[in-house]
Design an enzyme around this catalytic site. Sequence first.
Site, PDB file in Angstrom:
ATOM      1  CB  ILE A  28      -0.916   0.017   1.246  1.00  0.00           C
ATOM      2  CG1 ILE A  28      -1.734  -1.275   1.328  1.00  0.00           C
ATOM      3  CG2 ILE A  28      -1.822   1.244   1.215  1.00  0.00           C
ATOM      4  CD1 ILE A  28      -2.505  -1.435   2.644  1.00  0.00           C
ATOM      5  CD  GLU A  29       3.773   1.997  -4.365  1.00  0.00           C
ATOM      6  OE1 GLU A  29       3.404   2.838  -5.207  1.00  0.00           O
ATOM      7  OE2 GLU A  29       4.646   1.132  -4.600  1.00  0.00           O
ATOM      8  CB  CYS A  87       6.438  -4.311   2.226  1.00  0.00           C
ATOM      9  SG  CYS A  87       7.873  -3.348   1.764  1.00  0.00           S
ATOM     10  CD  GLU A 106       7.133  -8.801   1.508  1.00  0.00           C
ATOM     11  OE1 GLU A 106       6.481  -7.750   1.322  1.00  0.00           O
ATOM     12  OE2 GLU A 106       8.174  -9.076   0.894  1.00  0.00           O
TER      13      GLU A 106
HETATM   14  N1  THU Z   1       7.575  -3.997  -1.735  1.00  0.00           N
HETATM   15  C1  THU Z   1       6.890  -4.948  -1.034  1.00  0.00           C
HETATM   16  O1  THU Z   1       5.661  -4.894  -0.916  1.00  0.00           O
HETATM   17  N2  THU Z   1       7.611  -5.927  -0.454  1.00  0.00           N
HETATM   18  C2  THU Z   1       8.964  -6.011  -0.495  1.00  0.00           C
HETATM   19  O2  THU Z   1       9.538  -6.796   0.239  1.00  0.00           O
HETATM   20  C3  THU Z   1       9.712  -5.193  -1.453  1.00  0.00           C
HETATM   21  C4  THU Z   1       9.015  -3.963  -1.899  1.00  0.00           C
HETATM   22  C5  THU Z   1       6.815  -2.898  -2.341  1.00  0.00           C
HETATM   23  C6  THU Z   1       7.070  -1.560  -1.715  1.00  0.00           C
HETATM   24  C7  THU Z   1       6.670  -0.630  -2.836  1.00  0.00           C
HETATM   25  O3  THU Z   1       5.267  -0.433  -2.772  1.00  0.00           O
HETATM   26  C8  THU Z   1       6.991  -1.410  -4.093  1.00  0.00           C
HETATM   27  O4  THU Z   1       7.138  -2.757  -3.704  1.00  0.00           O
HETATM   28  C9  THU Z   1       8.267  -0.946  -4.790  1.00  0.00           C
HETATM   29  O5  THU Z   1       9.323  -0.893  -3.893  1.00  0.00           O
END
Ligand code: THU
Length: 134
Positions: free
Chosen positions: A47-48, A57, A59
Amino acid sequence: MLTDELKEKLVQTALQACQWSYSPYSHYAVGAALLTRSGRIYDGANIENAAYPTSICAERVAAFKAVSEGDLEFEAVAVVTRNGGTPCGSCRQVLSEFGLDAAVLIADGEGKIVQETTVRELLPGAFGPQKLVE
Ligand code: THU
């Protein structure tokens, strides 16, 4: 026991969770599915946010869902991205708190497992709760 059937279920759940990724900035969808020792599965998607550092992230979304429901013992986690991306350092640290020996299944956009490892392997020398009481 983490059977092949259960692995497949985790990967498919993580793949499904990718559809809920909110990633308008990176355009990098991540889905996670976390199995706890209780047998429950929690999914998560990244979720950004327009204020970039407040993003989270996939996870950690899954991990916090589990922990916030009192489910603290992690057994396995599947992570799906289009290109088999691995969990970031912050996620490794969070996962280690609740399951250093949890299996980590890393899969690609087709749901193919490209790497099978453990949190311990991904985070050698993890800082754990024990360090605070030694
Ligand atoms: N991201 C994850 O959801 N998990 C990770 O372990 C690596 C990065 C997401 C964060 C961001 O929304 C996008 O991937 C690009 O970095």
